[in-house]
Design a protein around this motif. Structure first.
Motif, PDB file in Angstrom:
ATOM      1  N   GLU C 341      32.804  36.323  32.791  1.00  0.00           N
ATOM      2  CA  GLU C 341      31.758  36.695  33.733  1.00  0.00           C
ATOM      3  C   GLU C 341      31.660  35.650  34.851  1.00  0.00           C
ATOM      4  N   ALA C 342      31.701  34.378  34.433  1.00  0.00           N
ATOM      5  CA  ALA C 342      31.597  33.297  35.406  1.00  0.00           C
ATOM      6  C   ALA C 342      32.764  33.336  36.389  1.00  0.00           C
ATOM      7  N   ARG C 343      33.916  33.814  35.924  1.00  0.00           N
ATOM      8  CA  ARG C 343      35.078  33.862  36.808  1.00  0.00           C
ATOM      9  C   ARG C 343      35.106  35.130  37.655  1.00  0.00           C
ATOM     10  N   GLY C 344      34.097  35.945  37.468  1.00  0.00           N
ATOM     11  CA  GLY C 344      34.009  37.155  38.280  1.00  0.00           C
ATOM     12  C   GLY C 344      35.004  38.221  37.872  1.00  0.00           C
ATOM     13  N   LEU C 345      35.447  38.198  36.629  1.00  0.00           N
ATOM     14  CA  LEU C 345      36.410  39.198  36.173  1.00  0.00           C
ATOM     15  C   LEU C 345      35.699  40.406  35.571  1.00  0.00           C
ATOM     16  N   ILE C 346      34.573  40.144  34.936  1.00  0.00           N
ATOM     17  CA  ILE C 346      33.830  41.253  34.337  1.00  0.00           C
ATOM     18  C   ILE C 346      32.376  41.180  34.788  1.00  0.00           C
ATOM     19  N   ARG C 347      31.694  42.284  34.648  1.00  0.00           N
ATOM     20  CA  ARG C 347      30.255  42.277  34.940  1.00  0.00           C
ATOM     21  C   ARG C 347      29.572  43.096  33.851  1.00  0.00           C
ATOM     22  N   ARG C 348      28.271  42.888  33.730  1.00  0.00           N
ATOM     23  CA  ARG C 348      27.519  43.656  32.757  1.00  0.00           C
ATOM     24  C   ARG C 348      27.012  44.904  33.442  1.00  0.00           C
ATOM     25  N   VAL C 349      27.334  46.055  32.826  1.00  0.00           N
ATOM     26  CA  VAL C 349      26.868  47.310  33.410  1.00  0.00           C
ATOM     27  C   VAL C 349      25.358  47.383  33.219  1.00  0.00           C
ATOM     28  N   ASP C 350      24.873  47.132  32.029  1.00  0.00           N
ATOM     29  CA  ASP C 350      23.495  46.696  31.851  1.00  0.00           C
ATOM     30  C   ASP C 350      23.571  45.592  30.821  1.00  0.00           C
ATOM     31  N   THR C 351      22.563  45.313  30.060  1.00  0.00           N
ATOM     32  CA  THR C 351      22.640  44.120  29.230  1.00  0.00           C
ATOM     33  C   THR C 351      23.758  44.153  28.196  1.00  0.00           C
ATOM     34  N   HIS C 352      24.092  45.340  27.681  1.00  0.00           N
ATOM     35  CA  HIS C 352      25.015  45.353  26.556  1.00  0.00           C
ATOM     36  C   HIS C 352      26.410  45.850  26.878  1.00  0.00           C
ATOM     37  N   TRP C 353      26.530  46.659  27.936  1.00  0.00           N
ATOM     38  CA  TRP C 353      27.855  47.210  28.206  1.00  0.00           C
ATOM     39  C   TRP C 353      28.582  46.407  29.258  1.00  0.00           C
ATOM     40  N   LEU C 354      29.905  46.214  28.999  1.00  0.00           N
ATOM     41  CA  LEU C 354      30.693  45.386  29.906  1.00  0.00           C
ATOM     42  C   LEU C 354      31.608  46.274  30.739  1.00  0.00           C
ATOM     43  N   GLY C 355      31.853  45.855  31.969  1.00  0.00           N
ATOM     44  CA  GLY C 355      32.804  46.574  32.818  1.00  0.00           C
ATOM     45  C   GLY C 355      33.601  45.574  33.617  1.00  0.00           C
ATOM     46  N   LEU C 356      34.712  46.057  34.187  1.00  0.00           N
ATOM     47  CA  LEU C 356      35.555  45.168  34.971  1.00  0.00           C
ATOM     48  C   LEU C 356      35.092  45.140  36.416  1.00  0.00           C
ATOM     49  N   THR C 357      35.201  43.991  37.045  1.00  0.00           N
ATOM     50  CA  THR C 357      35.041  43.927  38.495  1.00  0.00           C
ATOM     51  C   THR C 357      36.375  44.338  39.097  1.00  0.00           C
ATOM     52  N   SER C 358      36.407  44.496  40.427  1.00  0.00           N
ATOM     53  CA  SER C 358      37.679  44.892  41.048  1.00  0.00           C
ATOM     54  C   SER C 358      38.725  43.792  40.871  1.00  0.00           C
ATOM     55  N   VAL C 359      38.267  42.543  40.889  1.00  0.00           N
ATOM     56  CA  VAL C 359      39.201  41.430  40.658  1.00  0.00           C
ATOM     57  C   VAL C 359      39.800  41.548  39.259  1.00  0.00           C
ATOM     58  N   GLY C 360      38.939  41.815  38.288  1.00  0.00           N
ATOM     59  CA  GLY C 360      39.397  41.932  36.904  1.00  0.00           C
ATOM     60  C   GLY C 360      40.361  43.081  36.753  1.00  0.00           C
ATOM     61  N   GLU C 361      40.069  44.190  37.450  1.00  0.00           N
ATOM     62  CA  GLU C 361      40.954  45.341  37.336  1.00  0.00           C
ATOM     63  C   GLU C 361      42.345  45.017  37.865  1.00  0.00           C
ATOM     64  N   ARG C 362      42.342  44.304  39.017  1.00  0.00           N
ATOM     65  CA  ARG C 362      43.645  43.941  39.597  1.00  0.00           C
ATOM     66  C   ARG C 362      44.410  43.037  38.645  1.00  0.00           C
ATOM     67  N   GLN C 363      43.686  42.115  38.033  1.00  0.00           N
ATOM     68  CA  GLN C 363      44.369  41.181  37.121  1.00  0.00           C
ATOM     69  C   GLN C 363      44.959  41.923  35.918  1.00  0.00           C
ATOM     70  N   ALA C 364      44.212  42.884  35.408  1.00  0.00           N
ATOM     71  CA  ALA C 364      44.697  43.646  34.261  1.00  0.00           C
ATOM     72  C   ALA C 364      45.950  44.428  34.622  1.00  0.00           C
ATOM     73  N   GLU C 365      45.894  45.041  35.815  1.00  0.00           N
ATOM     74  CA  GLU C 365      47.069  45.810  36.251  1.00  0.00           C
ATOM     75  C   GLU C 365      48.291  44.922  36.345  1.00  0.00           C
ATOM     76  N   GLN C 366      48.081  43.754  36.921  1.00  0.00           N
ATOM     77  CA  GLN C 366      49.205  42.815  37.060  1.00  0.00           C
ATOM     78  C   GLN C 366      49.739  42.399  35.693  1.00  0.00           C
ATOM     79  N   ALA C 367      48.824  42.084  34.801  1.00  0.00           N
ATOM     80  CA  ALA C 367      49.231  41.607  33.470  1.00  0.00           C
ATOM     81  C   ALA C 367      50.048  42.679  32.750  1.00  0.00           C
ATOM     82  N   LEU C 368      49.609  43.910  32.869  1.00  0.00           N
ATOM     83  CA  LEU C 368      50.310  44.974  32.163  1.00  0.00           C
ATOM     84  C   LEU C 368      51.636  45.312  32.829  1.00  0.00           C
ATOM     85  N   ALA C 369      51.692  45.135  34.155  1.00  0.00           N
ATOM     86  CA  ALA C 369      52.936  45.436  34.848  1.00  0.00           C
ATOM     87  C   ALA C 369      53.978  44.361  34.549  1.00  0.00           C
ATOM     88  N   GLY C 370      53.526  43.128  34.496  1.00  0.00           N
ATOM     89  CA  GLY C 370      54.518  42.051  34.338  1.00  0.00           C
ATOM     90  C   GLY C 370      54.526  41.601  32.932  1.00  0.00           C
TER      91      GLY C 370
END
Lengths: 372, 253, 370
Positions: C341-370
């Motif tokens: 969260e501190a690195r801006g990769l994920i955000r809390r959708v509300d208190t309990h549910w987690l979601g990816l930020t756009s930065v996090g999404e890009r990182q995931a795509e890269q990780a899976l591609a490479g």
């Protein structure tokens, strides 16, 4: 003959013979597993590494009973194997380097300690350096009792864990996958190797005890394809060599036991390597001679054709050795090649053989016929 | 109605070598009674998946359930395992019969020795894989296909409900391959489940009825008819075109 | 320090330096246990050479004795090539046999002071400096010092001259062969260098301690550097430093100099093993921990990415369910979530549910591609 009978009746010598033979029996049995697990040199490291333990135990208890010294020896022996394990799994150092370091450092510390106690006023340290090469003549009844007990424990554990040791040696992954605690059992094997090694300190010595583990197994492997029989043969080979070594060295006080035992063992290993049932070199050579029959010209023609189509484009020929490999392990292709040249199917340039135009079409025809 | 738990359920399984991921967040369900092929390019983590389920590798995250219960040393005993043929030293001094008997070594404690029931079970397994004539051969005298059959027989005597096989057809000739497939079919008829790493995409639809396509992460899994699509295969194998030139659906038997 | 003591120290350092040169290459070529075998079997070479040329330390005798090292390696090779035993057993059968023969010959044939059993296993640095080099009635210091200095210079010169060959033949034997460098010539050259050094060091440190002089400093150096040049230099340096430290200990406790040097070498190794900044156990432990955290953050991002198609509010995305699904402890899950969260990769959708930020999404795509 008479001296020999006298010799057998001698109470001390009987102890010595019994003790050394027993070490051979235990060493051979357990060494079989070390040999199969490719841990032959581990025994070498352990036996060198026992030296500081022997001296430390002597310093701690001021006694040179074999039992006391064996405890110390086992301590530093186990420490050395732990060091090897850590360095091997946790660093970029290869296993051989780790073993070299452990062996040299422990032995060096042992030498240092030994030189230090030589300056001590106590006289009882005299003969402690006999542990380097062993002096079986120093064995007394109580020593033999200790050896019988320790060896007995090692053998009983070996028998109890027979299936466990067998399966983790043959296929450790499968063993773990079927619920065996492989890591613990592997530690158990190393502990048994340490236990066996320290048995030989007094009679065979720290430098040569490793041979008591390796050589009987190496000899036994050449005579059988069954693990249980291999262990039995190794035990017999080890026991016989131990007894022979002790007997010979008993004739002269200046003859150290360890080297004699090792030389007897080496002779048995060589005989086994040459004459061993099925695997022996002599049988191997004879089989090879018989199978090295002359290759059929047609086969050679086909092989040359296959070689050329495999290396299409490069028109260079192939040396005789390559042709021989293409035909099969050890066939003689020289005469067949000469026959092919005579028939105008193949030709040689600078030792390289290639097909002529006619030879090539003949090879293609042959290949087609075989397929059809 | 009570639903039966799947034979194997893998959740979010991630395995790494140091910081290099070998498997990324794999979710896989293997329903009871299917023959499932694990397919993927080299380095896709197929062997790792098997080894992680068998507890031979420590996952960085994730859980494994076998018949609805968390996998541990006890659960793992319920799985039959066929490792890669090259994982052992075939010069080991032992016979074919002995190796097969190892499949029953984990039954009973320290004092139990093989009894007649074990011997019969071993003999039956050897007959199943057509190796009874070679039962007393030394294992170094076997061909690659025979070695593979020995490993299969050893798994059979484990009498498991779930079998994990790592490339069981590797180095096997065509005839042996057919007879081994028949053995797998018989296991399926007995209600057992098989998960096998398989290399040959052309034969996969014929031999197996379910498939998992793996390339570090799970691309797809399910019945052969739906999961083994050209689209999924392309995603799994990427640019490195696999050896299927005709659409796989037409080669399916 | 008396001049005698100075001579002992100088000899010890020269022996260390001379041993480090072949040792460094032996370790790289994974021949440590072969070196162990050679260091044992040169004893037989020395005994046999002594029977022919009874001049201890004579260059001819040193060379003749050294041939036993080559014989040992050939013997190991021959045994291995039968295919009946593996390399470890081949080594373990060959050297005890030759060594035993040596010990037996000593005890049966010679009554010479230089070759008693005591010398065999530990040698004696102090004793060895009493052998003086005398020319035309003038003394030129201890013979061992001159001998080992000669061997060190020879080893050093050979290593410099054939540095390229040694390097290529060690790291890429196939390339070496195509460049016209014979890997087996390099191999046996190194074996011969090892044997000559072991024979030379025999009377000062004995035939078994010499393996420590050869192997321990290079192994220690290997834990400290990945550069070949620095590795070779460090091997020399550590060898000499151990000699210095060992000499001091031996003087203090009045014990064997060779044994004391081994002790210092061992202590140095253990310290480096624990504390080496790159390869040490402590550094490795820290790195593993860091890697575990870094890896876990990536894993969380990928996990959320893989399950984004299922909609934002499933069990998989629930902060409280990471434990159950990823097998993490509650504490570890919290730490990783906060870090991501501190690195801006994920955000809390509300208190309990987690979601990816756009930065996090890009990182995931890269990780899976490479």
């Amino acid at each position: 003959m008479e001296t020999f009978l006298q010799f057998l009746n001698d109470y001390t010598l009987r102890n010595v013979l019994l003790g050394t033979a027993w070490i051979g029996v235990v060493g051979g049995s357990l060494g079989t597993f070390a040999f199969l697990r490719r841990q032959s040199l581990l025994g070498d490291v352990i036996s060198h590494a026992t030296l500081p333990g022997v001296v430390l135990a002597f310093l701690a208890w001021q006694r040179r009973d074999i039992g006391v010294l064996m405890v110390g020896a086992a301590g530093t022996g186990l420490l050395a194997t732990a060091l090897i394990q850590v360095v091997d799994t946790r660093t970029n150092i290869k296993r051989d380097g780790a073993m070299g370091v452990a062996l040299a450092v422990f032995f060096g510390v042992g030498v240092l300690l030994l030189s230090m106690i030589q300056n001590l006023p106590t006289a009882s340290q005299a003969g402690l350096d006999k542990f380097i090469f062993g002096q079986a003549a120093a064995l007394v009844q109580s020593d033999v009792t200790v050896l019988l007990v320790v060896g007995g424990v090692v053998l009983v554990v070996l028998l109890l864990l027979w299936r466990e040791l067998k399966i983790i040696t043959f296929d450790p992954d499968f063993a773990r996958a079927t619920g065996f605690r492989v890591t613990i059992l592997e530690g158990g094997i190393v502990t048994l190797i340490v236990g066996t090694t320290v048995m030989g300190l007094q009679t065979v010595g720290v430098i040569l005890m490793s041979a008591m583990l390796i050589a009987p197994a190496a000899a036994a492997r050449q005579w059988t394809d069954r693990l249980s029989i291999m262990v039995l043969i190794a035990a017999v080979v080890g026991g016989a060599s131990g007894a022979a070594g002790a007997a010979v060295s008993a004739f002269g006080p200046q003859i150290p036991t360890g080297p004699v035992v090792v030389l007897v063992l080496t002779a048995l290993v060589l005989v086994s390597l040459f004459l061993g049932r099925k695997r022996g070199l002599v049988w191997h050579w004879r089989r090879q001679r018989r199978s090295r029959k002359l290759a059929d010209p047609n086969t050679v023609l086909g092989a040359l054709g296959a070689l050329e189509s495999a290396h299409a484009g490069t028109v260079r020929g192939h040396p005789k050795a390559v042709v021989r490999m293409a035909v099969g392990q050890s066939a003689q292709v020289g005469q067949a090649l000469a026959a092919l040249r005579k028939a105008g199917l193949a030709d040689e340039h600078d030792g390289d053989w290639s097909l002529t135009e006619r030879g090539r079409s003949e090879a293609v025809r042959l290949a087609r016929d075989q397929r059809g | 109605m009570q639903t039966m738990p799947p034979a194997l359920e893998v959740n979010d399984l991630t395995v790494a070598y140091r910081d290099k991921p070998v498997l990324w967040d794999v979710d896989l369900q293997v329903p009871t009674g299917v023959l499932m092929a694990v397919v993927g390019p080299n380095g896709a983590g197929k062997t790792t998946l098997i080894k992680a389920v068998m507890g031979l590798m420590q996952p960085a995250a994730g859980s494994v359930q076998v018949f609805g219960e968390p996998a541990g040393r006890q659960q793992v005993r319920r799985i039959g395992y066929v490792p890669q043929r090259t994982s052992v030293d075939w010069d080991f001094p032992t016979s074919v019969r002995d190796v097969v008997a190892m499949g029953r070594y984990n039954r009973g404690g320290l004092w139990r020795r093989a009894d007649r029931r074990d011997a019969e079970r071993v003999a039956r397994a050897l007959a199943t894989v057509d190796m009874e004539d070679l039962a007393d051969r030394q294992i170094s005298e076997l061909s690659g296909g025979q070695q593979q059959r020995v490993f299969l027989a050893r798994a059979l005597v484990q009498d498991s409900d779930l079998y994990l096989m790592d490339e069981p057809f590797q180095g096997v000739d065509a005839v042996t391959e057919q007879s081994m497939v028949a053995v797998l079919r018989r296991l399926q008829e007995q209600g057992r489940t098989v998960l096998a790493v398989h290399h040959d995409l052309r034969t996969a639809p014929a031999y197996f009825d379910w498939v998992a396509l793996l390339n570090v992460r799970l691309i797809a899994s399910g019945p052969m008819a739906t999961a083994f699509s050209e689209c999924n295969l392309r995603e799994t194998f990427g640019g490195s075109a696999p050896e299927w030139t005709t659409p796989p659906a037409t080669t399916a038997a | 320090m008396s001049s005698l003591e100075f001579e002992i120290l100088a000899t010890a350092m020269t022996v260390s330096a001379a041993c480090a040169v072949p040792g460094a290459y032996l370790v790289l070529r994974q021949m440590s246990m072969v070196a162990d075998a050679i260091s044992h079997t040169v004893l037989l070479g020395i005994v046999l050479a002594f029977l022919v040329v009874p001049l201890y330390g004579h260059p001819l005798m040193v060379f003749g004795a050294s041939m036993m090292g080559v014989v040992t390696v050939l013997g190991i090779d021959l045994l291995k090539r039968t295919g009946l035993v593996r390399e470890d057993a081949a080594i373990g059968i060959t050297f005890p046999a030759l060594f035993s023969l040596g010990v037996l010959l000593i005890s049966l044939l010679t009554r010479d002071a230089h070759l008693d059993e005591h010398m065999v296993f530990q040698g004696d640095l102090v004793y060895s400096v009493f052998q003086r080099l005398e020319l035309a009635g003038r003394g030129y210091g201890p013979m061992t010092l001159w001998k080992m200095a000669g061997i060190f210079l020879l080893n050093g010169a050979l290593a410099l001259r054939f540095h390229r060959e040694l390097k290529i033949a060690t790291f890429d034997p196939v390339l070496a062969a195509t460049l016209g460098i014979s890997p087996s010539l390099v191999h046996f050259g190194l074996v011969l260098m090892t044997s000559v050094t072991a024979v030379g060091a025999f009377d000062s440190v004995g035939s078994i301690l010499v393996i420590g002089f050869m192997v321990v400093p290079p192994v220690t150096a290997r834990l400290l550097t990945d550069s070949l040049a620095r590795y070779l230099g460090l091997s020399l340096l550590l060898g000499c430093a151990s000699a210095l430290g060992g000499f001091w200990i031996a003087r203090t406790v009045n014990g064997s100099v060779g044994g004391s040097i081994s002790l210092v070498m061992g202590a140095m190794f253990v310290v480096v093993l624990l504390a080496s900044p790159r390869r040490g156990l402590v550094a490795d432990w820290h790195r593993r921990r860091r890697q575990r955290v870094e890896f876990a953050v990536r894993m969380l991002v990928i996990h959320l990415f893989q399950h984004r198609a299922l909609g934002q509010r499933t069990e998989e995305n629930h902060a409280g369910h990471l434990e159950a699904h990823l097998g993490w402890s509650a504490e570890f899950s919290r730490r990783i979530t906060e870090l991501a969260e501190a690195r801006g990769l994920i955000r809390r959708v509300d208190t309990h549910w987690l979601g990816l930020t756009s930065v996090g999404e890009r990182q995931a795509e890269q990780a899976l591609a490479g």
